[in-house]
Design a protein around this motif. Structure first.
Motif, PDB file in Angstrom:
ATOM      1  N   ARG A 165       0.831  -1.204   0.000  1.00  0.00           N
ATOM      2  CA  ARG A 165       0.000   0.000   0.000  1.00  0.00           C
ATOM      3  C   ARG A 165       0.870   1.260   0.000  1.00  0.00           C
ATOM      4  O   ARG A 165       0.622   2.201  -0.747  1.00  0.00           O
ATOM      5  N   ARG A 166       1.908   1.264   0.820  1.00  0.00           N
ATOM      6  CA  ARG A 166       2.795   2.433   0.890  1.00  0.00           C
ATOM      7  C   ARG A 166       3.593   2.625  -0.404  1.00  0.00           C
ATOM      8  O   ARG A 166       3.802   3.754  -0.848  1.00  0.00           O
ATOM      9  N   PHE A 167       4.049   1.525  -1.016  1.00  0.00           N
ATOM     10  CA  PHE A 167       4.748   1.645  -2.293  1.00  0.00           C
ATOM     11  C   PHE A 167       3.809   2.141  -3.388  1.00  0.00           C
ATOM     12  O   PHE A 167       4.211   2.920  -4.257  1.00  0.00           O
ATOM     13  N   ASP A 168       2.557   1.694  -3.371  1.00  0.00           N
ATOM     14  CA  ASP A 168       1.582   2.198  -4.343  1.00  0.00           C
ATOM     15  C   ASP A 168       1.409   3.705  -4.192  1.00  0.00           C
ATOM     16  O   ASP A 168       1.372   4.436  -5.179  1.00  0.00           O
ATOM     17  N   ALA A 169       1.295   4.171  -2.949  1.00  0.00           N
ATOM     18  CA  ALA A 169       1.105   5.600  -2.698  1.00  0.00           C
ATOM     19  C   ALA A 169       2.343   6.393  -3.135  1.00  0.00           C
ATOM     20  O   ALA A 169       2.220   7.457  -3.764  1.00  0.00           O
ATOM     21  N   LEU A 170       3.534   5.883  -2.826  1.00  0.00           N
ATOM     22  CA  LEU A 170       4.759   6.577  -3.223  1.00  0.00           C
ATOM     23  C   LEU A 170       4.889   6.605  -4.741  1.00  0.00           C
ATOM     24  O   LEU A 170       5.237   7.638  -5.324  1.00  0.00           O
ATOM     25  N   SER A 171       4.576   5.505  -5.390  1.00  0.00           N
ATOM     26  CA  SER A 171       4.630   5.456  -6.846  1.00  0.00           C
ATOM     27  C   SER A 171       3.671   6.473  -7.465  1.00  0.00           C
ATOM     28  O   SER A 171       4.008   7.155  -8.441  1.00  0.00           O
ATOM     29  N   ALA A 172       2.483   6.594  -6.899  1.00  0.00           N
ATOM     30  CA  ALA A 172       1.510   7.577  -7.398  1.00  0.00           C
ATOM     31  C   ALA A 172       2.030   8.996  -7.188  1.00  0.00           C
ATOM     32  O   ALA A 172       1.862   9.857  -8.067  1.00  0.00           O
ATOM     33  N   ARG A 173       2.673   9.256  -6.046  1.00  0.00           N
ATOM     34  CA  ARG A 173       3.229  10.596  -5.800  1.00  0.00           C
ATOM     35  C   ARG A 173       4.354  10.914  -6.780  1.00  0.00           C
ATOM     36  O   ARG A 173       4.460  12.046  -7.256  1.00  0.00           O
ATOM     37  N   VAL A 174       5.187   9.928  -7.101  1.00  0.00           N
ATOM     38  CA  VAL A 174       6.244  10.146  -8.091  1.00  0.00           C
ATOM     39  C   VAL A 174       5.621  10.527  -9.427  1.00  0.00           C
ATOM     40  O   VAL A 174       6.047  11.492 -10.074  1.00  0.00           O
ATOM     41  N   LYS A 175       4.593   9.813  -9.823  1.00  0.00           N
ATOM     42  CA  LYS A 175       3.929  10.099 -11.101  1.00  0.00           C
ATOM     43  C   LYS A 175       3.342  11.507 -11.111  1.00  0.00           C
ATOM     44  O   LYS A 175       3.522  12.258 -12.075  1.00  0.00           O
ATOM     45  N   VAL A 176       2.656  11.876 -10.045  1.00  0.00           N
ATOM     46  CA  VAL A 176       2.046  13.200  -9.977  1.00  0.00           C
ATOM     47  C   VAL A 176       3.115  14.292 -10.027  1.00  0.00           C
ATOM     48  O   VAL A 176       2.994  15.266 -10.773  1.00  0.00           O
ATOM     49  N   GLN A 177       4.162  14.119  -9.244  1.00  0.00           N
ATOM     50  CA  GLN A 177       5.204  15.142  -9.188  1.00  0.00           C
ATOM     51  C   GLN A 177       5.951  15.274 -10.516  1.00  0.00           C
ATOM     52  O   GLN A 177       6.346  16.375 -10.896  1.00  0.00           O
ATOM     53  N   LYS A 178       6.134  14.167 -11.218  1.00  0.00           N
ATOM     54  CA  LYS A 178       6.834  14.230 -12.500  1.00  0.00           C
ATOM     55  C   LYS A 178       5.998  14.906 -13.580  1.00  0.00           C
ATOM     56  O   LYS A 178       6.544  15.448 -14.538  1.00  0.00           O
ATOM     57  N   HIS A 179       4.679  14.882 -13.423  1.00  0.00           N
ATOM     58  CA  HIS A 179       3.811  15.413 -14.470  1.00  0.00           C
ATOM     59  C   HIS A 179       3.030  16.649 -14.043  1.00  0.00           C
ATOM     60  O   HIS A 179       2.028  16.993 -14.663  1.00  0.00           O
ATOM     61  N   ASP A 180       3.487  17.341 -13.003  1.00  0.00           N
ATOM     62  CA  ASP A 180       2.725  18.484 -12.503  1.00  0.00           C
ATOM     63  C   ASP A 180       3.097  19.803 -13.174  1.00  0.00           C
ATOM     64  O   ASP A 180       2.548  20.853 -12.815  1.00  0.00           O
TER      65      ASP A 180
END
Length: 110
Positions: free
Chosen positions: A89-104
């Protein structure tokens, strides 16, 4: 003839059950593989400029904290099902944050 029909039906049932399990098992990754992949995505974001300094710092901090939590879990004699689910669950959340930050749309300000 009846025996052959029974064997064919049993084989078909086994195949029907095994196929979805094999398909769902393919994308599964070990914890170490997930860590390596997220780390590589953060590195790539830094190199390409998609992550600015603050974003990279926060993501790296979160990544280190998650790695420390995993090490704590492993020290207790391996990962239990609950610990594995928590890490997933924590890796999923971190992966989603990486995606958001890379595309913001915020770019490197080094």
């Amino acid at each position: 003839m009846n025996r052959i029909t029974t064997l064919v039906a049993a084989a078909a049932a086994t195949l029907a059950v095994a196929t979805p399990m094999a398909a769902s098992a393919a994308p599964w990754q070990t914890i170490n593989a997930r860590q390596a992949r997220i780390d590589a995505r953060i590195d790539q974001g830094i190199r390409s400029g998609a992550l600015n300094r603050n974003e990279a710092y926060r993501l790296r901090s979160d990544f280190r904290a998650l790695s420390a939590r995993e090490a704590d879990y492993r020290r207790s004699g391996g990962l239990s099902y609950r610990e594995r689910a928590d890490l997933d669950r924590r890796f999923d959340a971190l992966s989603a944050r990486v995606k958001v930050q890379k595309h913001d749309g915020q770019h490197r300000r080094w």
